[in-house]
Scaffold this active site. Structure first.
Site, mmCIF file in Angstrom:
data_model
loop_
_atom_site.group_PDB
_atom_site.id
_atom_site.type_symbol
_atom_site.label_atom_id
_atom_site.label_comp_id
_atom_site.label_asym_id
_atom_site.label_seq_id
_atom_site.Cartn_x
_atom_site.Cartn_y
_atom_site.Cartn_z
ATOM 1 N N MET A 80 -7.997 -0.070 9.171
ATOM 2 C CA MET A 80 -7.098 0.696 8.315
ATOM 3 C C MET A 80 -6.788 2.020 8.976
ATOM 4 O O MET A 80 -7.656 2.636 9.589
ATOM 5 C CB MET A 80 -7.759 0.939 6.953
ATOM 6 N N ASP A 119 -3.190 5.012 8.400
ATOM 7 C CA ASP A 119 -2.473 5.926 7.513
ATOM 8 C C ASP A 119 -2.398 5.461 6.057
ATOM 9 O O ASP A 119 -2.066 4.300 5.785
ATOM 10 C CB ASP A 119 -1.028 6.093 7.981
#
Length: 543
Positions: free
Chosen positions: A58, A60
């Site tokens: 993961m 932004d």
């Protein structure tokens, strides 16, 4: 959003994606469709109150909004098939308290091999300006950059079920300028002109473009904001948000509604990567005014959102009233080492988000329009109604608290207040240490109260991750407020993330760390303080 690797230098990674449908569905067998991806949240390095993905990589935060039912929606850049960046989708999670998150099915998928769904934002089209929602007021429109090797274009997808599933607009792209460095649209509504406003990065031209639209599909370029602040190698992830002012930043509870004044001030936040003062990625902000087409900063100064190294691409939630503190979440990592941290091989995920933060502006002794950031209310997470440890007479003394058996989450917060500090000839230190009783590892920080009152964080005594770019020491300065003669400190630790907030949020830092042994002991101490100085502290477990 830059996909970079420590060991590959500054090269842009190619997103490795398979063919997808044009709606929220995947034909790639390894990517689930219509069901949340499962995850194991019990690992020793897995944060408990900071959001992290169920598995995979993961980066932004994207598309964040608050809906009419009080549900916060967090989307994020997500590779569900690997623990490095690539194969970019929009992951999705929801929460009512910004700490307890429910993983939802992936929201937006690439549509063809070689595509990536890069960063963007979401809005609620209450008045159906788009025409997508003739019979509802909760239609959600998502804006994202469609990345290919040939071009980055801006596309939209719309949701009729409140942001859980999306249909891509048939006439995409809505903006195309024949550029491979044009990304990260952030859209908001500007009431004075009854127009939608988009800010977007011309990444390697060091410019933020401003576009307007009456209907979310037809966009007109109206201005640019360029070559301000730290340039690094590129601009990314801009945000434009109207933000209130504090009347007095020095009061004990600065976010009390009576201390918040509505304001016509905006901040334009711009992330840079690489090129941060400490290396890698960071975010900066510019306070100023906005007239619907042009942003005018109050000065040319570069102001950083965080003095640590793990706070990037922060985004503000859409749907928060302009008269209230604005709420943000950032990515708690740094592109210099995000793709090699040990959570990948040890626990099957990489990266977490920062704490949700309240944000306001304040005028201070040395700087006008300083961004004040404080954690969203943590008190509902307290493991007990009373503090685990406390002292009102901590001057030249210490607290040692072992929370190994009392705080199963490993997440702890404490507040320390130092009062009656003399105006001259100030001496003494105020320090904290979180340590492992098993391995002896520790992360620590503290004030030197004299002079320009430097504050430091040191993660160099943690042994679980070695990397030449994993800077181990950080510092800032926090001048004594001569009106209150007081210093305040709030600290939150959550297994592998430390966040500190100085002087009611005038300075803050986000720091990741990866210990071989669980940290389970807290020491708070002060030494050589002037006579008459008073110190109090309270420690709370978080569940």
């Amino acid at each position: 959003m830059l996909l970079s690797s420590v060991f590959a230098g500054l090269c842009l990674l190619k997103a490795s994606v398979q063919a997808q449908s044009s709606t929220s569905a995947s034909v790639e067998p390894s990517v689930p469709t219509g069901t949340p991806i499962p995850g194991d949240y019990t690992g020793a390095l897995r944060p408990q109150i900071h959001y992290s993905p169920p598995r995979g990589f993961m980066n932004d935060p994207n598309g964040m909004f608050l809906d009419a039912d009080g549900v916060y929606h967090l989307y994020y850049q997500y590779n569900p098939t690997g623990i490095v960046a690539g194969n970019q989708h929009w992951g999705h999670a929801t929460s009512r308290d910004l700490y307890t998150w429910v993983n939802q099915p992936i929201a937006i998928y690439p549509g063809a091999e070689g595509e990536g769904i890069f960063s963007g934002s979401s809005v609620i089209d209450v008045n159906n300006t788009s025409g997508f929602f003739p019979n509802q007021t909760n239609g959600v429109v998502a804006f994202y950059t469609l990345h290919t090797d040939e071009e980055e274009t801006q596309e939209i997808a719309y949701s009729t079920d409140g942001g859980y599933t999306f249909t891509k607009y048939a006439n995409n792209p809505v903006i195309s300028i024949n550029s491979t460095q044009f990304r990260d649209p952030k859209v908001t509504w500007y009431p004075a002109t009854q127009q939608w406003v988009m800010v977007i990065a011309y990444a390697q031209e060091f410019a933020i473009g401003f576009y307007t639209s009456p209907n979310l599909t037809a966009w007109t370029h109206v201005s640019n904001f360029s070559h301000y602040g730290f340039l690094g190698l590129q601009y990314e992830c801009p945000n434009l948000v109207q933000i209130p002012m504090l009347s007095n930043v020095s009061v004990e509870n600065p976010l009390d509604q009576s201390n918040i004044a509505s304001s016509d001030m905006f901040i334009l936040q711009i992330s840079i990567n690489p090129g941060a003062p400490l290396g890698g990625s960071i975010a900066q902000y510019f306070p100023g005014t906005f007239n619907g087409t042009h942003f005018t900063p109050v000065d040319n100064a570069a102001r950083l959102t965080d003095f640590g190294k793990d706070n990037y691409a922060g985004q503000f939630f859409y749907g928060i009233p302009a008269t209230s503190p604005q709420i943000s979440i950032a990515w708690a990592s740094n592109w210099q080492y995000a793709q090699v941290v040990p959570t990948g091989q040890l626990e099957g995920f990489r990266s977490a988000m920062s704490l949700p933060r309240y944000n306001v502006l304040a005028n201070t002794t040395r700087g006008e329009y300083t961004l004040v950031s404080l954690p969203y209310d943590l008190s509902p997470l307290y493991s007990s109604t009373s503090s685990l440890a406390n002292s009102t007479s901590l001057a030249n003394s210490s607290i040692l608290y072992d929370y190994s058996s009392t705080v199963p989450s490993g997440a702890v917060t404490f507040n320390m207040t130092i009062t009656s500090i003399p105006l001259e000839n100030v001496t003494g230190t105020a320090n904290f240490t979180f340590m492992s009783s098993v391995t002896g590892e520790s992360i620590r920080g503290g004030f030197f109260l004299g002079g320009d009152a430097p504050f430091f964080i040191d993660r160099g005594y943690i042994r679980g991750f070695e990397n030449p770019f994993f800077t181990d020491k950080f510092s800032t300065n926090s001048l004594l407020n001569t009106d209150t003669q007081t210093f305040r400190l709030q600290v939150v630790i959550d297994r592998s993330i430390l966040e500190v907030f100085l002087e009611n949020g005038l300075r803050s830092a986000t720091t990741s760390f990866f210990a071989e042994g669980m940290l389970d002991t807290l020491i708070i101490s002060t030494r050589e303080l002037n006579p008459g100085v008073q110190v109090s502290a309270e420690v709370f477990g978080l569940k």
